[in-house]
Design an enzyme around this catalytic site. Structure first.
Site, mmCIF file in Angstrom:
data_model
loop_
_atom_site.group_PDB
_atom_site.id
_atom_site.type_symbol
_atom_site.label_atom_id
_atom_site.label_comp_id
_atom_site.label_asym_id
_atom_site.label_seq_id
_atom_site.Cartn_x
_atom_site.Cartn_y
_atom_site.Cartn_z
ATOM 1 N N ASP A 88 1.107 -0.890 -13.871
ATOM 2 C CA ASP A 88 1.794 -1.709 -12.865
ATOM 3 C C ASP A 88 2.023 -3.138 -13.339
ATOM 4 O O ASP A 88 3.110 -3.694 -13.198
ATOM 5 C CB ASP A 88 0.981 -1.746 -11.564
ATOM 6 C CG ASP A 88 0.765 -0.362 -10.983
ATOM 7 O OD1 ASP A 88 1.327 0.611 -11.537
ATOM 8 O OD2 ASP A 88 0.031 -0.248 -9.990
ATOM 9 N N GLY A 120 0.789 -1.222 0.000
ATOM 10 C CA GLY A 120 0.000 0.000 0.000
ATOM 11 C C GLY A 120 0.823 1.274 0.000
ATOM 12 O O GLY A 120 0.320 2.335 0.326
ATOM 13 N N LEU A 145 4.203 1.266 -4.404
ATOM 14 C CA LEU A 145 5.270 0.586 -5.144
ATOM 15 C C LEU A 145 4.752 -0.684 -5.802
ATOM 16 O O LEU A 145 5.500 -1.531 -6.253
ATOM 17 C CB LEU A 145 6.456 0.292 -4.214
ATOM 18 C CG LEU A 145 7.067 1.543 -3.579
ATOM 19 C CD1 LEU A 145 8.217 1.179 -2.653
ATOM 20 C CD2 LEU A 145 7.546 2.525 -4.653
#
Ligand code: ADP
Ligand code: MG
Length: 379
Positions: A180, A127, A130
């Protein structure tokens, strides 16, 4: 690179030991990296450009097959176990949804998966922006996917990334973009990845030697983060509707001349100028001009703070601090905002100094751009 792989093998040995103690079998082990975005923030859901790099922190998933159609999963971070029926998986509203979601989306995409024992162990702070979530999804997907998912099979990796994004969007219920999962699947050591979030075309841009990615974690995440994120997406959609086209295709002169509420104008201006800054940063890097690259990072931060209004006092303070340090080329908040991390580009010869200063107020991780998700062999 060699060093990183060595460290991975060392960790894999430990995790294999933990796995054997828990499940009584030797596992295969997969690793997917976390990531940091160097520039191009809040552009992904506007069909724009981003420039992330994978980092040396990542998530390991150890796995062995089961004969039934169940996933027996244990997370070291939560110290919790769960059982998932692949054919009856429903969202539960906790971390297990990331695992179940990937299994469900693999099946939905036509891959027939089997049951598995899974052990999850991560170095990525959860959280913190990253991308521990994508690292988990991609490592689980590789562990569950039938047959090898190997580096040269780029089409397969793109499918994998999309499928993991779908798991997060549709099963977990988080409206993330593709960045991501894409970087976790496509990263190349030593390189940043420039991604066009509209076409999914991408290019590698080499980071010159002698500079490090320095990530400073504020360790805060203000409650506003989720609701403001949704608000920004809605504001961008309204601005795009006003222009009658994606913000990706809007010019700065259009924004300046638009008869629209000032708030929407500022949101649009951030997206439009941020896309331009990514292109500028890429060109700077290609001619080895780290100063110009860093300058684009500082301007990105100012735009996120003033026009997009997603920064916070802790992030602003870290960027201001980095700016005054020797050997720092550039610094900015990274990720959604309202807490999380800053990213600074730092000369290796001034690294200790910079790290020590930032460590007084933040948790600091130093990395070079890392490689993509892999199966770890020979542990
Ligand atoms: P980020 O991706 O920036 O770290 P997210 O909120 O997107 O933050 O994802 C964090 C969530 O992902 C955690 O709250 C948890 O549900 C799940 N997760 C990530 N890593 C792990 C892990 N090692 N074990 C269990 N769940 C994890
Ligand atoms: Mg995430």
């Amino acid at each position: 690179m060699g060093e990183t792989l060595g460290a991975h093998v060392f960790r894999a040995k430990q995790i294999a030991g933990d796995f054997e103690a828990r499940f009584g079998e030797r596992p295969r082990i997969f690793h997917a990296p976390g990531r940091v975005n160097l520039i191009g923030e809040h552009t992904d859901y506007n069909e724009g450009y981003v420039m992330p790099a994978a980092i040396e922190l990542g998530t390991f998933v150890a796995a062995s097959p089961r004969t039934d159609r169940r996933l027996a999963v244990h997370s070291m971070q939560f110290d919790e176990s769960c059982e998932i029926e692949i054919d009856a998986a429903r969202p539960r509203g906790d971390w297990t949804d990331y695992v179940a979601g990937v299994a469900v989306m693999l099946e939905r995409a036509g891959f027939r998966i089997g049951g598995a024992n899974l052990l999850i162990a991560s170095d990525v702070p959860l959280g913190a922006g990253l991308s521990s979530s994508a690292a988990l999804e991609v490592a689980v997907a590789m562990a569950l996917a039938p047959g090898p998912v190997e580096a040269p099979a780029l089409i397969e990796r793109r499918t994998l990334a999309k499928l993991c994004q779908r798991a997060e969007n549709e099963f977990v219920g988080v409206q993330c973009g593709i960045m991501d999962q894409f970087i976790a699947c496509h990263a190349r050591a030593g390189n940043l990845l420039m991604l066009d979030c509209r076409s999914l075309e991408y290019a590698y841009v080499r980071l010159p030697g002698g500079v490090k990615l320095v990530i400073a974690n504020t360790m805060v995440r203000h409650d506003l983060a989720a609701s403001e994120y949704n608000k920004r997406r809605a504001e961008c959609a309204m601005a795009a509707a006003y222009f009658g086209k994606s913000l990706r295709d809007v010019k700065l002169s259009d924004v300046d001349g638009a008869a629209m509420p000032d708030l929407l104008r500022r949101r649009a201006r951030h997206v439009v100028t941020e896309n331009a800054r990514v292109l500028e940063a890429r060109a700077a890097l290609e001619r080895g001009d780290l100063r110009a690259f860093g300058n684009a990072m500082y301007r990105s931060h100012a735009s996120l703070r003033d026009d997009y209004e997603v920064s916070c006092a802790e992030l602003d303070a870290l960027v201001a601090m980095a700016r005054d340090l020797r050997g720092v080329h550039g610094s900015r908040m990274t990720g959604g905002g309202f807490g999380g991390c800053t990213i600074s580009l730092v000369e290796e010869r001034h690294l200790d100094e910079a790290r020590r200063a930032l460590m007084r107020v933040a948790e600091v991780y130093v990395s070079s751009p890392a490689g993509a998700a892999v199966e770890i062999m020979d542990f």
